[in-house]
Design an enzyme around this catalytic site. Structure first.
Site, PDB file in Angstrom:
ATOM      1  N   CYS A 171       0.808  -1.221   0.000  1.00 41.07           N
ATOM      2  CA  CYS A 171       0.000   0.000   0.000  1.00 41.07           C
ATOM      3  C   CYS A 171       0.843   1.274   0.000  1.00 41.07           C
ATOM      4  CB  CYS A 171      -0.958   0.008   1.177  1.00 41.07           C
ATOM      5  SG  CYS A 171      -2.281  -1.216   0.991  1.00 41.07           S
ATOM      6  N   HIS A 212     -11.779   9.572 -10.165  1.00 36.92           N
ATOM      7  CA  HIS A 212     -10.636   9.592 -11.075  1.00 36.92           C
ATOM      8  C   HIS A 212      -9.604  10.643 -10.685  1.00 36.92           C
ATOM      9  CE1 HIS A 212     -13.131   6.890 -13.413  1.00 36.92           C
ATOM     10  NE2 HIS A 212     -12.005   6.509 -14.006  1.00 36.92           N
ATOM     11  N   GLU A 267     -13.270   0.379   0.588  1.00 37.71           N
ATOM     12  CA  GLU A 267     -12.067   0.530  -0.226  1.00 37.71           C
ATOM     13  C   GLU A 267     -11.954  -0.642  -1.202  1.00 37.71           C
ATOM     14  OE1 GLU A 267      -8.090   2.276   1.193  1.00 37.71           O
ATOM     15  OE2 GLU A 267      -7.885   0.110   1.453  1.00 37.71           O
TER      16      GLU A 267
END
Length: 148
Positions: A23, A73, A137
């Site tokens: 991550c 985005h 998530e």
């Protein structure tokens, strides 16, 4: 207590700079946000919202305006992550959202809750307010935040 919930999705990139595993790298997710509202049912004959806490299309429109369209985005970057901020600044017209916390799902849920709480607060004089926000998530990992 009667609640209503609207779910929306968006895509965004982030990284957790100090994370012990993958991550810490630049990556993205298909986020799902669930917005749960509480309020009295509107009692107004002839009104489009009669019998509703809030029209689902209005919930969506406000969420898109204040959160989803802003984060969709985009790359969500921590203000102190200078390496990534500097890199993103070299990309012409890149959609970057700088936030004051590391963009973990927990922190993103808190920020989203703060943003949307103000957007929905008592829109109709019926006590309408954001009761709960769930931010997925991944399909298997999420954070939930509720009003106190």
């Amino acid at each position: 207590m009667l609640t209503i919930t609207r779910k929306l999705e968006f895509d965004a990139g982030h990284r957790i700079p100090d994370h012990k595993s993958q991550c810490r790298n630049l990556h993205g997710h298909r986020y799902t946000v669930e917005i749960t509202l509480v309020g009295q049912i509107i009692q107004a004959e002839g009104n489009s919202d009669n019998g509703m806490i809030m029209d689902f299309s209005d919930i969506k429109a406000l969420a898109k305006e204040h959160l989803v369209d802003v984060w969709d985005h985009a790359f969500l970057v921590y203000e102190k992550d200078h390496a990534v901020r500097d890199f993103l600044a070299t990309l012409p017209d890149h959609k970057t959202v700088v936030i004051d916390r590391i963009p973990t799902v927990e922190n993103l849920a808190q920020i989203a809750f703060e943003i949307l709480k103000a957007a929905y607060q008592d829109r109709f004089g019926t006590g309408l307010h954001l009761h709960k926000l769930v931010l997925h998530e991944t399909p298997n990992c999420w954070a939930e935040i509720t009003d106190a």
